[in-house]
Scaffold this active site. Structure first.
Site, PDB file in Angstrom:
ATOM      1  N   ARG A 310      20.818  15.513  44.018  1.00  0.00           N
ATOM      2  CA  ARG A 310      21.696  14.475  44.675  1.00  0.00           C
ATOM      3  C   ARG A 310      22.806  13.704  44.074  1.00  0.00           C
ATOM      4  O   ARG A 310      23.489  13.645  44.114  1.00  0.00           O
ATOM      5  CB  ARG A 310      21.177  14.797  46.106  1.00  0.00           C
ATOM      6  CG  ARG A 310      22.503  13.774  46.664  1.00  0.00           C
ATOM      7  CD  ARG A 310      21.489  13.339  48.220  1.00  0.00           C
ATOM      8  NE  ARG A 310      20.697  14.539  49.475  1.00  0.00           N
ATOM      9  CZ  ARG A 310      22.086  15.051  50.050  1.00  0.00           C
ATOM     10  NH1 ARG A 310      22.901  14.035  50.268  1.00  0.00           N
ATOM     11  NH2 ARG A 310      22.137  16.229  50.812  1.00  0.00           N
ATOM     12  N   GLU A 718      21.642   7.946  56.038  1.00  0.00           N
ATOM     13  CA  GLU A 718      21.680   7.380  54.337  1.00  0.00           C
ATOM     14  C   GLU A 718      22.891   7.277  54.163  1.00  0.00           C
ATOM     15  O   GLU A 718      23.079   5.935  53.556  1.00  0.00           O
ATOM     16  CB  GLU A 718      21.005   9.014  53.681  1.00  0.00           C
ATOM     17  CG  GLU A 718      19.464   8.719  53.321  1.00  0.00           C
ATOM     18  CD  GLU A 718      19.406  10.099  52.878  1.00  0.00           C
ATOM     19  OE1 GLU A 718      19.954  11.590  53.728  1.00  0.00           O
ATOM     20  OE2 GLU A 718      19.132  10.575  52.185  1.00  0.00           O
TER      21      GLU A 718
HETATM   22  N1  LUZ Z   1      15.083  15.875  50.770  1.00  0.00           N
HETATM   23  C1  LUZ Z   1      15.413  16.253  50.044  1.00  0.00           C
HETATM   24  C2  LUZ Z   1      16.407  14.745  51.155  1.00  0.00           C
HETATM   25  O1  LUZ Z   1      14.738  17.143  50.231  1.00  0.00           O
HETATM   26  N2  LUZ Z   1      16.790  17.004  50.188  1.00  0.00           N
HETATM   27  C3  LUZ Z   1      17.973  16.442  50.384  1.00  0.00           C
HETATM   28  O2  LUZ Z   1      18.757  16.914  49.603  1.00  0.00           O
HETATM   29  C4  LUZ Z   1      17.435  15.503  50.501  1.00  0.00           C
HETATM   30  N3  LUZ Z   1      18.702  14.586  50.790  1.00  0.00           N
HETATM   31  C5  LUZ Z   1      18.281  13.400  51.037  1.00  0.00           C
HETATM   32  C6  LUZ Z   1      17.219  13.575  51.751  1.00  0.00           C
HETATM   33  N4  LUZ Z   1      16.379  13.585  51.580  1.00  0.00           N
HETATM   34 MO1  MOS Z   2      14.745  11.310  53.194  1.00  0.00          MO
HETATM   35  S1  MOS Z   2      15.205  10.234  51.886  1.00  0.00           S
HETATM   36  O1  MOS Z   2      13.507  11.178  53.500  1.00  0.00           O
HETATM   37  O2  MOS Z   2      15.948  11.513  53.893  1.00  0.00           O
END
Ligand code: LUZ
Ligand code: MOS
Length: 764
Positions: A310, A718
């Site tokens: 990400r 987020e």
């Molecule tokens: N969790 C995950 C996440 O496993 N994959 C993601 O792309 C993600 N993005 C944001 C927060 N949690």
């Molecule tokens: Mo997440 S960083 O648990 O969306």
């Protein structure tokens, strides 16, 4: 007017305030219940020579002491599976659990923890990204995204700037620490109540570690007192410890981390070190970008490679970069495994490019906003990301334009220059940054959800999904969606406790996608129920004539034919008639996000369903002598589609922004040379409080329908956090008045100390 889109209160708002909302530790103690604690490694790295439990076992009230050999399996992990629940031959981070303690009282458990004796030969730990790189200690593969010809792009550029962006970690600081209670059930089964974003993963890990089948483990989650990613993977550890005790003793077992333990033993937001080379024209147009990203993954993989993914897919942020090479490497260190945290690598990627752009402005002596506008993604052209996904329905140009106007950015920037010329005590800075956050898990298969919708004979409804409520309001949104589907008021629908018994194989409530995925699954179920009820209603209304169920509408608690609304049936009447006719009043729904794909072998694909976008302009005031920063004004403007609940989304935008302000300014994790976290309580770790909220704080959104998501909405959990990066770039802007035309190399967080040191450096 439909309940969807209305500003109804959070379904637990009153309970949160009165204290009636139940958290794990509020569940009344069961008869026979045991307290669970653990013995944490006192060193960051070492070889275990011996474990002596005799003294601890002799403490009155101690019921059991368990080590790795008491587990059926000890190894697990969400992606790579490299993690041990309890240390075996070596310890790899300070605080790593070695012994699980079960006792009749908290006091006995505490005493036993002091009396556990583990002889450890201390080994030199790797505690920084630099050391890990030097020793080539990495987790997972080198990840690469590339487009065009970076060498040629850099060679052709009028200017090339090199630098390193460095960011620190962040503690999740959820108010409710990690907690779980495990109940032994018949035939070896375990029922667990966990404060987790991911009940299915808790189920999986417990079954695996205890040698049970998945159908023998049920995990329930009522709500969390905050999570922020910290309970996406790491709620499994306490849950597994409590379950081990329940399995061994046949007694209910509860574990609740105290704040110090929680901060010391759980992972954080990943620190990053991003080395870059950027080429740009005389006008500030970026021609090429080369970034080598390194993150501190800690001792085990956890979600680090996905977080890196990400980060890498967000370093472009709002800006078109024709030639790019983005490489990412996760470093292995002897610190607790770093994990998901609101933004999930996105903030570290976005801060890098926003920092670069701020520096380009300084080098060219132009307003960085002009650089941003010159490089902003377009519509129909200049709109493909370095990984090949096209940015459709791009609202960034509108957001930039609208927020520049609403925040009066240009006038204020001129005034700030004058102020800084005349003030001997203070400096001001202003910056306007953007966010383009990709919505969908970057792991394709996680983008699915299921839902169970049951209608009862009084016309009320229960809905259950895999979504977990952590305060963000997902239950309220799902409630509104389901009520809206039947034309009912919100009160007629209750969102039930999340349980793996009702919803199987669910994904974490994460990636801002909880309402998107689970709301869509719930609506899928509602659609089929409505079809069946429409058939019944059409016959009830037709009086023996041919019935047309296509024309049946559900509105204001009534069911009627839209071509003849004189005759209206109460929703409850239709439900009762359906029951008498033996029509099913329960339904299971499913949703899988369409149109997404990703391939790491090429670093290309369409990993995101859509992007949530926004801009923020922040102004800071800095005391030249103490480095103290005040955010005097912040303006946030986002495209969040058509909100399902505007008030809840406003809360998300406000809270995420302030949490981001903490990350970029005050939240500094301080470690000893042995790797001990010294800032492990609110007295030494400074999260924002009400005084840190900008005096002028405007939070707003554009009302634009998102054609590809439930009810035209967009995810909001987020993305707004990344807009707080404007506070950090505003600090860079302020300091740049003293740097003599040289880009300001600023650590993130820009603590008061960091600012004072930079001001001293530039003062000579
Ligand atoms: N969790 C995950 C996440 O496993 N994959 C993601 O792309 C993600 N993005 C944001 C927060 N949690
Ligand atoms: Mo997440 S960083 O648990 O969306």
């Amino acid at each position: 007017m439909s309940i969807v889109g209305r500003d109804i209160p959070h379904d637990s708002a009153a309970g949160h305030v009165t204290g009636e909302s139940l958290y794990v530790d509020d569940i009344s103690p069961a008869r026979n219940e045991l307290f669970v604690d653990f013995y944490p490694s006192p060193v960051s790295h070492g070889r275990i020579l011996s474990v002596d439990l005799a003294a601890a076992a002799a403490v009155p009230g101690v019921v059991g002491l368990y080590t790795a050999s008491d587990l059926h399996n000890n190894r697990f992990g969400p992606i790579i599976g490299d993690e041990l629940l309890l240390a075996e031959e070596t310890v790899v981070f300070m605080g790593q659990p070695i012994v699980v303690i079960a006792a009749e009282t908290k006091a006995a458990a505490k005493l036993a923890r002091r009396l556990v004796s583990v002889d450890i030969e201390e080994l030199p730990p790797i505690l920084t990204i630099d050391e890990a790189i030097a020793r080539e200690e990495f987790i997972g593969d080198l990840l690469v995204i590339k487009r065009g010809d970076v060498e040629a792009g850099l060679a052709a550029a009028a200017h090339v700037l090199e630098g390193t962006f460095v960011s620190g970690g962040q503690d999740h600081f959820y108010l409710e620490s990690q907690a779980a209670i495990a109940f032994p059930d018949e035939l070896g089964a375990i029922r667990i109540h966990s404060s987790t974003q991911n009940p299915s993963e808790v189920q999986h890990v417990i079954a695996h570690l205890l040698g049970l089948k998945l159908n023998q483990v049920v995990c329930e989650t009522k709500r969390m007192g905050g999570a922020f990613g910290g309970k996406e993977c790491q709620a499994t550890h306490p849950a597994a410890m409590a379950s081990l005790v329940a399995q061994k003793t046949g007694r209910p077992a509860r574990i609740v981390f105290n704040k110090d333990d929680d901060m010391q033993v759980t992972g954080k937001r990943h620190p990053f070190q991003n080395r870059y080379k950027v080429g740009f024209s005389e006008q500030g147009e970026i021609t090429a970008l080369e970034v080598q990203m390194f993150s501190d993954g800690g001792a085990y993989a956890d979600l680090s490679t996905a977080v890196m993914g990400r980060a890498m897919t967000h370093v472009d942020n709002a800006y078109y970069i024709p030639h790019a090479r983005i490489a990412g490497r996760v470093c292995r260190t002897h610190t607790p495994p770093n994990t998901a945290f609101r933004g999930f690598g996105g903030p570290q990627g976005v801060a890098t490019i926003e920092s670069i752009i701020e520096d380009i402005g300084v080098v060219l002596n132009i307003d960085p906003l002009e650089v941003r506008l010159r490089n902003c993604y377009g519509n129909g052209e200049r709109n493909s990301t370095p990984y090949g996904q096209v940015v459709h329905h791009n609202n960034l140009p509108v957001l930039f334009d609208e927020l520049t106007r609403r925040s009066d950015y240009r006038t204020r920037r001129e005034e700030i220059a004058k102020f800084n010329d005349s003030s001997l005590t203070h400096l001001k800075g202003i910056s306007l940054t953007a966010v383009k956050f990709g919505i969908s898990f970057n792991t394709r298969f996680l983008n699915q959800a299921n839902a169970l919708v049951n209608i009862y004979l009084d016309g009320t409804i229960q809905v259950s999904t895999g979504a977990t409520e952590m305060g963000q309001g997902v239950n309220t949104k799902i409630r509104q969606l389901v009520a809206g589907a039947f034309g009912l008021e919100a009160e007629e629908v209750l969102v039930m406790i999340t349980s793996t018994e009702k919803n199987n194989n669910t994904s974490a409530t994460a990636a801002s996608s909880g309402a998107d995925l689970n709301g869509s699954a719930a609506i899928d179920a509602c659609n089929r129920l409505r079809e069946r009820l429409s058939g019944v209603a059409a016959e009830m209304l037709a009086d023996g004539d041919n019935s047309d169920s296509e024309k049946i509408v559900f509105e204001d608690g009534f069911v009627f034919d839209e071509s003849n609304d004189a005759r209206r049936l109460k929703f409850q009447e239709v439900v009762w008639e359906a029951y008498l006719r033996r029509v099913s009043l329960g339904e299971h729904g499913f949703y899988a996000t369409p149109g997404i794909d990703w391939d790491w072998s090429t670093g290309t694909g369409n990993p995101f369903r859509y992007f949530t976008q926004g801009c923020a302009a922040s102004e800071v005031l800095i005391d030249r002598f103490t480095g103290e920063v005040k955010v005097v004004r912040a303006d946030v403007l986002m495209d969040i589609g058509k909100p399902i609940n505007p008030g809840i989304d406003r809360g998300q935008m406000t809270g995420a922004f302030i949490q981001g302000v903490g990350w970029v300014t005050t939240e500094s994790l301080v470690y000893s040379e042995r790797g001990e976290l010294l800032s492990h309580s609110p007295t030494t770790y400074k999260i924002p409080n009400i005084h840190d909220v900008p005096e002028v704080f405007n939070v707003d959104y554009l009302d634009i329908e998102n054609p590809v998501n439930i009810a035209g909405s967009k995810a909001t959990g987020e993305p707004p956090l990344l807009l707080a990066i404007s506070v950090w770039t505003a600090i860079k802007h302020a300091i740049s008045f003293t740097s003599g035309g040289v880009p300001v190399q600023l650590m993130l967080p820009a603590t008061n100390e960091e600012i004072v040191m930079k001001l001293a450096k530039y003062a000579g």
